[in-house]
Design a protein around this motif. Structure first.
Motif, PDB file in Angstrom:
ATOM      1  N   ARG A   1       0.793 -11.110   0.786  1.00  0.00           N
ATOM      2  CA  ARG A   1       1.952 -11.096   2.223  1.00  0.00           C
ATOM      3  C   ARG A   1       2.967  -9.363   1.717  1.00  0.00           C
ATOM      4  NH1 ARG A   1       3.936 -15.696   3.877  1.00  0.00           N
ATOM      5  NH2 ARG A   1       2.317 -16.451   4.019  1.00  0.00           N
ATOM      6  N   GLU A   2       3.463 -10.263   0.315  1.00  0.00           N
ATOM      7  CA  GLU A   2       4.674  -9.490  -0.619  1.00  0.00           C
ATOM      8  C   GLU A   2       3.406  -8.069  -0.661  1.00  0.00           C
ATOM      9  OE1 GLU A   2       5.985 -10.704  -3.934  1.00  0.00           O
ATOM     10  OE2 GLU A   2       7.226 -11.974  -2.560  1.00  0.00           O
ATOM     11  N   LEU A   3       2.300  -8.095  -0.982  1.00  0.00           N
ATOM     12  CA  LEU A   3       1.560  -7.192  -1.975  1.00  0.00           C
ATOM     13  C   LEU A   3       1.361  -6.062  -1.186  1.00  0.00           C
ATOM     14  CD1 LEU A   3      -1.071  -8.800  -4.082  1.00  0.00           C
ATOM     15  CD2 LEU A   3       1.188  -7.105  -5.128  1.00  0.00           C
TER      16      LEU A   3
ATOM     17  N   GLU B   1       3.535   2.118   0.894  1.00  0.00           N
ATOM     18  CA  GLU B   1       3.009   2.832  -0.195  1.00  0.00           C
ATOM     19  C   GLU B   1       2.208   4.206   0.724  1.00  0.00           C
ATOM     20  OE1 GLU B   1       1.203   2.126  -2.997  1.00  0.00           O
ATOM     21  OE2 GLU B   1       3.368   1.258  -4.115  1.00  0.00           O
ATOM     22  N   ASN B   2       1.538   3.475   1.543  1.00  0.00           N
ATOM     23  CA  ASN B   2       1.160   4.078   2.475  1.00  0.00           C
ATOM     24  C   ASN B   2       1.834   5.277   4.146  1.00  0.00           C
ATOM     25  OD1 ASN B   2      -1.660   3.567   1.560  1.00  0.00           O
ATOM     26  ND2 ASN B   2      -1.698   2.216   2.985  1.00  0.00           N
ATOM     27  N   ARG B   3       2.760   4.437   3.744  1.00  0.00           N
ATOM     28  CA  ARG B   3       3.755   5.172   5.498  1.00  0.00           C
ATOM     29  C   ARG B   3       4.095   6.062   4.462  1.00  0.00           C
ATOM     30  NH1 ARG B   3       6.012   0.018   5.911  1.00  0.00           N
ATOM     31  NH2 ARG B   3       4.474  -1.280   7.113  1.00  0.00           N
ATOM     32  N   ASP B   4       4.537   5.706   3.033  1.00  0.00           N
ATOM     33  CA  ASP B   4       5.033   7.046   2.314  1.00  0.00           C
ATOM     34  C   ASP B   4       3.925   8.177   2.280  1.00  0.00           C
ATOM     35  OD1 ASP B   4       7.411   5.722   2.340  1.00  0.00           O
ATOM     36  OD2 ASP B   4       7.046   4.444   0.030  1.00  0.00           O
ATOM     37  N   PHE B   5       2.896   7.694   1.684  1.00  0.00           N
ATOM     38  CA  PHE B   5       1.915   9.193   1.063  1.00  0.00           C
ATOM     39  C   PHE B   5       1.428   9.553   2.893  1.00  0.00           C
ATOM     40  CE2 PHE B   5       0.148   6.096  -2.035  1.00  0.00           C
ATOM     41  CZ  PHE B   5       0.966   7.113  -3.407  1.00  0.00           C
ATOM     42  N   CYS B   6       1.349   8.712   4.145  1.00  0.00           N
ATOM     43  CA  CYS B   6       0.949   9.641   5.442  1.00  0.00           C
ATOM     44  C   CYS B   6       2.373  10.667   5.504  1.00  0.00           C
ATOM     45  CB  CYS B   6       1.156   8.287   6.123  1.00  0.00           C
ATOM     46  SG  CYS B   6      -0.760   7.362   6.579  1.00  0.00           S
ATOM     47  N   ARG B   7       3.212  10.080   5.042  1.00  0.00           N
ATOM     48  CA  ARG B   7       4.507  10.723   5.548  1.00  0.00           C
ATOM     49  C   ARG B   7       4.331  11.974   4.404  1.00  0.00           C
ATOM     50  NH1 ARG B   7       8.298   7.517   3.997  1.00  0.00           N
ATOM     51  NH2 ARG B   7       8.150   6.900   6.444  1.00  0.00           N
ATOM     52  N   GLU B   8       4.970  12.097   3.357  1.00  0.00           N
ATOM     53  CA  GLU B   8       4.326  12.872   2.981  1.00  0.00           C
ATOM     54  C   GLU B   8       3.296  14.236   3.006  1.00  0.00           C
ATOM     55  OE1 GLU B   8       3.644  12.022  -1.485  1.00  0.00           O
ATOM     56  OE2 GLU B   8       5.699  10.453  -1.346  1.00  0.00           O
ATOM     57  N   ASN B   9       1.886  13.727   3.429  1.00  0.00           N
ATOM     58  CA  ASN B   9       0.705  13.960   4.408  1.00  0.00           C
ATOM     59  C   ASN B   9       0.682  15.149   5.136  1.00  0.00           C
ATOM     60  OD1 ASN B   9      -0.779  13.428   1.579  1.00  0.00           O
ATOM     61  ND2 ASN B   9      -1.620  12.191   2.742  1.00  0.00           N
ATOM     62  N   ARG B  10       1.600  14.453   5.649  1.00  0.00           N
ATOM     63  CA  ARG B  10       2.396  15.540   7.276  1.00  0.00           C
ATOM     64  C   ARG B  10       2.493  16.307   6.987  1.00  0.00           C
ATOM     65  NH1 ARG B  10       3.663  10.088   9.888  1.00  0.00           N
ATOM     66  NH2 ARG B  10       1.957   9.090  10.607  1.00  0.00           N
ATOM     67  N   GLU B  11       3.799  16.063   5.659  1.00  0.00           N
ATOM     68  CA  GLU B  11       4.771  17.196   5.373  1.00  0.00           C
ATOM     69  C   GLU B  11       4.070  18.042   4.429  1.00  0.00           C
ATOM     70  OE1 GLU B  11       7.853  15.578   2.862  1.00  0.00           O
ATOM     71  OE2 GLU B  11       8.593  14.320   4.767  1.00  0.00           O
ATOM     72  N   LEU B  12       3.002  17.877   4.122  1.00  0.00           N
ATOM     73  CA  LEU B  12       1.835  18.641   3.692  1.00  0.00           C
ATOM     74  C   LEU B  12       1.064  19.676   4.527  1.00  0.00           C
ATOM     75  CD1 LEU B  12       1.186  16.522  -0.079  1.00  0.00           C
ATOM     76  CD2 LEU B  12       2.798  18.828  -0.030  1.00  0.00           C
ATOM     77  N   ILE B  13       0.953  18.627   5.185  1.00  0.00           N
ATOM     78  CA  ILE B  13       0.004  19.388   6.281  1.00  0.00           C
ATOM     79  C   ILE B  13       0.944  20.729   6.849  1.00  0.00           C
ATOM     80  CG2 ILE B  13      -1.160  19.050   8.365  1.00  0.00           C
ATOM     81  CD1 ILE B  13      -2.588  16.138   6.943  1.00  0.00           C
ATOM     82  N   ARG B  14       1.715  20.100   7.208  1.00  0.00           N
ATOM     83  CA  ARG B  14       2.793  20.677   7.937  1.00  0.00           C
ATOM     84  C   ARG B  14       2.783  22.545   7.677  1.00  0.00           C
ATOM     85  NH1 ARG B  14       7.298  17.890   9.148  1.00  0.00           N
ATOM     86  NH2 ARG B  14       6.077  16.859  10.613  1.00  0.00           N
TER      87      ARG B  14
END
Length: 140
Positions: free
Chosen positions: A65-67, A74-87
């Motif tokens: 569960r912890e993993l 981490e996926n949320r962070d990557f998605c957020r970073e990807n959205r920013e990069l896409i923008r």
């Protein structure tokens, strides 16, 4: 043949059957006690292994569960970073498109002015441009 009364055989029977009966009863008691000990050991081992298995399962479930939560974060962070990069990329693409359109307009205007100058020079020199080559060998 003489008939032997049963009372005379009683000591012989007691001497033979008594120890045999005592031995059989002793063995039964020993086997009963051994069976009880084996059963209690099996019960203890079963309980102990069940407890250990339960603890291991709970521990591994907790770690999983912890993993999973860590992976989700981490996926949320990557998605957020990807959205920013896409923008940012969309903004850069828009800016590049505007620059290309501006450069195209300037080039078209410059080309038009160059054509006018060339036409003016040709008119002044009284030279007319030759027709463009169309790939037909007979026309040349």
């Amino acid at each position: 043949m003489e008939v032997v009364p049963l009372s005379d055989l009683a000591p012989i029977l007691a001497a033979v059957l008594g120890p045999m009966l005592a031995f059989v009863l002793g063995m039964m008691r020993y086997l009963h006690n051994d069976n009880n000990k084996t059963r209690s050991l099996m019960y203890e081992l079963t309980e102990k292994s069940s407890r250990e298995n339960r603890e291991l399962i709970e521990k591994s479930s907790r770690e999983n569960r912890e993993l999973i939560e860590q992976g989700r974060a981490e996926n949320r962070d990557f998605c957020r970073e990807n959205r920013e990069l896409i923008r940012e990329n969309r903004e850069l693409i828009r800016e590049n498109r505007e620059l290309m359109e501006k450069n195209h307009r300037e080039l078209a205007e410059s080309l038009g002015e160059t054509r006018e100058r060339l036409a003016h020079i040709e008119g002044f020199l009284r030279q007319w441009p030759s027709p463009p080559y169309d790939g037909n060998a007979e026309a040349a």
